[in-house]
Motif scaffolding. Structure first.
Motif, PDB file in Angstrom:
ATOM      1  N   ARG A  11      17.489 -71.747 -41.588  1.00  0.00           N
ATOM      2  CA  ARG A  11      17.548 -70.464 -41.125  1.00  0.00           C
ATOM      3  C   ARG A  11      16.787 -70.432 -39.905  1.00  0.00           C
ATOM      4  O   ARG A  11      15.495 -71.304 -39.530  1.00  0.00           O
ATOM      5  CB  ARG A  11      16.928 -69.527 -41.966  1.00  0.00           C
ATOM      6  N   GLN A 187      10.437 -62.976 -46.993  1.00  0.00           N
ATOM      7  CA  GLN A 187      11.747 -62.371 -47.490  1.00  0.00           C
ATOM      8  C   GLN A 187      12.649 -62.516 -46.301  1.00  0.00           C
ATOM      9  O   GLN A 187      12.540 -62.183 -45.415  1.00  0.00           O
ATOM     10  CB  GLN A 187      11.452 -60.721 -47.776  1.00  0.00           C
ATOM     11  N   HIS A 189      16.404 -62.390 -45.025  1.00  0.00           N
ATOM     12  CA  HIS A 189      17.744 -61.543 -45.446  1.00  0.00           C
ATOM     13  C   HIS A 189      18.849 -62.504 -45.225  1.00  0.00           C
ATOM     14  O   HIS A 189      18.689 -63.478 -44.835  1.00  0.00           O
ATOM     15  CB  HIS A 189      17.741 -60.870 -44.061  1.00  0.00           C
TER      16      HIS A 189
END
Length: 203
Positions: A11, A187, A189
């Motif tokens: 990511r 966190q 997404h």
């Protein structure tokens, strides 16, 4: 780690834990793995500048849209594509020729690389950017496989980076890559929308 897990784990992380270092031996291992990427005629026209020192990261951040992750990540790579990587005498070209080709292939080889990559400035730029991109993507996959996080960045003043880090004019700078570990309990997404296979195929 299975490749589908690597695809999912990779990511573009915005928030890095500055307390977690990336040891030099680990970084070198990931760079060596990334170098297994394909390249045009195996010319490998990529280099990296490794930015670790806090004052050098601060200088980079100042010419890269003031992005906090540049100073928070323990390492930032300046990825470089060599627009002259197809030319006779280029060290990487000569290394490839020495290890992989025969003397009688030299004239054909040099003519082919000049025709494909040296005909125009656009061709040389495309050659550099394309191959540096292949290397960069391989680096990010290799980093993910070893538990590292990355973020490729477009947001920087290319000529200011060139000047600040004394990068020769033959190198195009396609991106910066922050490297480190995401902040604890970050966190993340779900991945953003991707076009479908049918959308990708141009009829």
């Amino acid at each position: 780690m299975e490749f589908n897990e690597i695809l999912e784990r990779r990511r573009a992380i915005n928030f890095f834990d500055p307390s977690q270092d990336v040891p030099d031996d680990l970084l070198r291992t990931v760079l060596a793995e990334a170098a297994m990427a394909p390249s045009s005629f195996n010319l490998q026209p990529w280099k990296v500048k490794v930015v670790r020192a806090p004052e050098r990261k601060a200088a980079l951040r100042a010419v890269a849209w003031d992005q906090p992750k540049i100073t928070e990540a323990p390492v930032v790579l300046i990825v470089l594509g060599d627009r002259d990587g197809w030319k006779e005498g280029n060290p990487t070209l000569e290394g490839h020729f020495k290890h992989n080709l025969k003397p009688e292939q030299r004239d054909w080889f040099l003519n082919a690389t000049k025709t494909l990559y040296g005909d125009t400035s656009d061709a040389s730029l495309a050659f550099a950017a394309k191959n540096a991109g292949l290397f960069a993507m391989s680096f990010m996959f290799a980093a993910a496989a070893r538990g590292l996080d990355t973020h490729p960045m477009d947001g920087f003043d290319r000529e200011a980076v060139r000047k600040e880090f004394a990068i020769p004019d033959n190198y195009w700078i396609p991106m910066l890559i922050a490297v480190g570990h995401r902040t604890p309990d970050l966190q993340v997404h779900p991945k953003a929308w991707r076009q479908s296979v049918d959308d990708m195929i141009l009829e």
